[in-house]
Design a protein around this motif. Structure first.
Motif, short mmCIF file in Angstrom:
data_model
loop_
_atom_site.label_atom_id
_atom_site.label_comp_id
_atom_site.label_asym_id
_atom_site.label_seq_id
_atom_site.Cartn_x
_atom_site.Cartn_y
_atom_site.Cartn_z
N ARG A 1 0.85 -1.18 0.00
CA ARG A 1 0.00 0.00 0.00
C ARG A 1 0.89 1.23 0.00
O ARG A 1 2.05 1.18 0.40
CB ARG A 1 -0.94 -0.01 1.21
CG ARG A 1 -0.23 0.16 2.53
CD ARG A 1 -1.21 0.44 3.65
NE ARG A 1 -0.52 0.87 4.83
CZ ARG A 1 -0.01 2.08 5.03
NH1 ARG A 1 -0.13 2.99 4.12
NH2 ARG A 1 0.61 2.38 6.15
N GLN A 2 0.31 2.32 -0.46
CA GLN A 2 1.03 3.59 -0.47
C GLN A 2 1.37 3.98 0.96
O GLN A 2 0.55 3.81 1.86
CB GLN A 2 0.14 4.65 -1.11
CG GLN A 2 0.79 5.99 -1.22
CD GLN A 2 1.24 6.30 -2.62
OE1 GLN A 2 0.83 5.65 -3.55
NE2 GLN A 2 2.08 7.29 -2.77
N LEU A 3 2.56 4.49 1.16
CA LEU A 3 2.97 4.94 2.48
C LEU A 3 2.48 6.36 2.73
O LEU A 3 2.38 7.16 1.79
CB LEU A 3 4.50 4.92 2.59
CG LEU A 3 5.18 3.57 2.43
CD1 LEU A 3 6.69 3.75 2.32
CD2 LEU A 3 4.82 2.65 3.58
N GLY A 4 2.19 6.67 3.99
CA GLY A 4 1.86 8.03 4.37
C GLY A 4 3.10 8.91 4.24
O GLY A 4 4.22 8.41 4.07
N GLU A 5 2.92 10.22 4.37
CA GLU A 5 4.04 11.15 4.16
C GLU A 5 5.21 10.87 5.10
O GLU A 5 6.35 10.72 4.65
CB GLU A 5 3.56 12.59 4.34
CG GLU A 5 4.66 13.60 4.12
CD GLU A 5 4.25 15.03 4.45
OE1 GLU A 5 5.15 15.87 4.55
OE2 GLU A 5 3.05 15.29 4.64
N LEU A 6 4.96 10.79 6.39
CA LEU A 6 6.06 10.56 7.34
C LEU A 6 6.59 9.13 7.22
O LEU A 6 7.80 8.91 7.34
CB LEU A 6 5.61 10.87 8.78
CG LEU A 6 6.72 10.86 9.83
CD1 LEU A 6 7.89 11.76 9.44
CD2 LEU A 6 6.16 11.29 11.19
N GLU A 7 5.71 8.17 6.95
CA GLU A 7 6.17 6.80 6.73
C GLU A 7 7.14 6.75 5.56
O GLU A 7 8.19 6.10 5.63
CB GLU A 7 4.98 5.88 6.42
CG GLU A 7 4.08 5.59 7.58
CD GLU A 7 2.87 4.76 7.19
OE1 GLU A 7 2.38 4.01 8.06
OE2 GLU A 7 2.41 4.85 6.03
N ALA A 8 6.82 7.48 4.48
CA ALA A 8 7.69 7.49 3.29
C ALA A 8 9.04 8.12 3.60
O ALA A 8 10.08 7.64 3.14
CB ALA A 8 7.00 8.23 2.15
#
Length: 132
Positions: free
Chosen positions: A3-10
């Motif tokens: 799944r696409q990562l959130g901003e801070l996760e990325a």
């Protein structure tokens, strides 16, 4: 399926993929704090969530953990692309649109990779028959 990562996760994953070594929350925070104001607990929660989602593995290091990506950046990206393509009735059309946007160097690397894959999938030549 990725799944696409959130901003801070990325941002966190970018650091871990770049560093290519097990990393503590403190190390990530110390690096990120240069660009944004974050609390230790925020970074710890993000990394713990990524661990629970199976994106990061962790090993104890004293009272903390050292985290490592479970998959490479390339594997994660390939899974994202496959996930997006799985929503299309015709997987070829979006792939062709994507290839049309590639610069010449990327296109040359793609051609070379496809040639290697094609050569790898060909059966090895069998023994030659003697002609009588």
């Amino acid at each position: 399926m990725a799944r696409q990562l959130g901003e801070l996760e990325a941002v966190v994953m970018d650091r871990l993929w770049t560093w290519e070594r097990p990393t503590t929350v403190r190390e990530v925070l110390d690096d990120l704090i240069e660009d944004r104001k974050l609390a230790y607990t925020t970074v710890m929660t993000v990394m713990d969530n990524l661990h629970r989602k199976g994106v990061l593995s962790r090993e104890p290091d004293g009272r903390a953990y050292r985290y490592s990506p479970v998959r490479t950046r390339a594997d994660h990206t390939a899974d994202l692309i496959a996930s997006v393509l799985s929503t299309s009735d015709d997987r070829t059309a979006p792939l062709l649109r994507f290839v049309e946007q590639m610069d010449p160097d990327e296109l040359a690397r793609l051609r070379a990779a496809l040639e290697r894959l094609g050569a790898a999938s060909e059966p090895p030549p069998g023994p030659r028959r003697r002609q009588r």
